[in-house]
Scaffold this motif. Structure first.
Motif, PDB file in Angstrom:
ATOM      1  N   LEU A 210       1.182   2.279   6.413  1.00  0.00           N
ATOM      2  CA  LEU A 210       1.348   2.121   4.976  1.00  0.00           C
ATOM      3  C   LEU A 210       1.278   0.630   4.656  1.00  0.00           C
ATOM      4  O   LEU A 210       1.191  -0.207   5.564  1.00  0.00           O
ATOM      5  CB  LEU A 210       2.684   2.718   4.525  1.00  0.00           C
ATOM      6  N   ASP A 211       1.350   0.272   3.392  1.00  0.00           N
ATOM      7  CA  ASP A 211       1.259  -1.134   2.991  1.00  0.00           C
ATOM      8  C   ASP A 211       2.309  -2.014   3.655  1.00  0.00           C
ATOM      9  O   ASP A 211       2.042  -3.167   3.971  1.00  0.00           O
ATOM     10  CB  ASP A 211       1.373  -1.271   1.468  1.00  0.00           C
ATOM     11  N   ASP A 212       3.494  -1.460   3.874  1.00  0.00           N
ATOM     12  CA  ASP A 212       4.589  -2.274   4.420  1.00  0.00           C
ATOM     13  C   ASP A 212       4.852  -2.017   5.905  1.00  0.00           C
ATOM     14  O   ASP A 212       5.905  -2.356   6.418  1.00  0.00           O
ATOM     15  CB  ASP A 212       5.861  -2.067   3.608  1.00  0.00           C
TER      16      ASP A 212
ATOM     17  N   PRO B  92       7.670   7.772   1.835  1.00  0.00           N
ATOM     18  CA  PRO B  92       8.827   7.152   1.170  1.00  0.00           C
ATOM     19  C   PRO B  92       8.684   7.024  -0.348  1.00  0.00           C
ATOM     20  O   PRO B  92       9.672   7.066  -1.068  1.00  0.00           O
ATOM     21  CB  PRO B  92       8.917   5.772   1.821  1.00  0.00           C
ATOM     22  N   ASP B  93       7.455   6.899  -0.852  1.00  0.00           N
ATOM     23  CA  ASP B  93       7.256   6.745  -2.296  1.00  0.00           C
ATOM     24  C   ASP B  93       7.141   8.077  -3.031  1.00  0.00           C
ATOM     25  O   ASP B  93       6.879   8.116  -4.224  1.00  0.00           O
ATOM     26  CB  ASP B  93       6.042   5.863  -2.577  1.00  0.00           C
ATOM     27  N   GLY B  94       7.326   9.198  -2.316  1.00  0.00           N
ATOM     28  CA  GLY B  94       7.289  10.516  -2.943  1.00  0.00           C
ATOM     29  C   GLY B  94       5.951  11.225  -2.862  1.00  0.00           C
ATOM     30  O   GLY B  94       5.862  12.404  -3.191  1.00  0.00           O
ATOM     31  N   ARG B  95       4.897  10.526  -2.437  1.00  0.00           N
ATOM     32  CA  ARG B  95       3.604  11.189  -2.257  1.00  0.00           C
ATOM     33  C   ARG B  95       3.644  12.043  -0.994  1.00  0.00           C
ATOM     34  O   ARG B  95       4.486  11.844  -0.138  1.00  0.00           O
ATOM     35  CB  ARG B  95       2.472  10.159  -2.121  1.00  0.00           C
TER      36      ARG B  95
ATOM     37  N   ASP C   7      -4.393  12.150   1.816  1.00  0.00           N
ATOM     38  CA  ASP C   7      -3.486  12.646   0.782  1.00  0.00           C
ATOM     39  C   ASP C   7      -3.479  14.166   0.814  1.00  0.00           C
ATOM     40  O   ASP C   7      -4.519  14.795   1.045  1.00  0.00           O
ATOM     41  CB  ASP C   7      -3.941  12.190  -0.607  1.00  0.00           C
TER      42      ASP C   7
END
Length: 116
Positions: free
Chosen positions: A16-18, A40-43, A59
């Motif tokens: 992921l980005d982080d 973690p962001d709900g996706r 996705d």
């Protein structure tokens, strides 16, 4: 008699980005079938192991219907590239790039994935 599920020390992780995010134990994946996981962001993400042992993640949301169903799709190959077909309208998504094979204007996010 109850048999225990086979487990490994290997975990499936997505970039992921982080940084890397652990999704599940590698033994959870059955070749040719998907697993949905919550980020973690709900996706949601759909994670697959193909019959050659390669891992793929895209996705889980079908962009044509908005339903989170791609993890339940049928997997296959087209011109040597792995894809999943949505269980609803049957559009095929390349598991390496996220590109829709049936409508070149549509794509889903594809994630870098590893077993570590």
């Amino acid at each position: 008699m109850t048999l225990a599920l086979e487990t490994t020390d290997l975990k499936v992780r997505l970039r992921l980005d982080d940084g890397w995010f652990t999704v599940c134990d590698l033994s959870t994946l059955i070749p040719g079938r998907g697993v949905a996981a919550l980020l973690p962001d709900g996706r949601q993400v759909a994670v697959f192991a193909d019959r050659a042992g390669r891992l793929h993640a895209i996705d889980n949301r079908d962009p044509f219907t908005g339903a989170a169903v791609l993890s339940r799709g049928l997997t296959g190959t087209h011109q040597g590239r792995p894809f999943v077909a949505s269980p609803l309208l049957k559009q095929r998504f390349d598991l390496e790039s996220g590109r829709c094979l049936d409508d070149e204007t549509v794509r889903v996010t594809a994630y870098e994935v590893e077993a570590a």
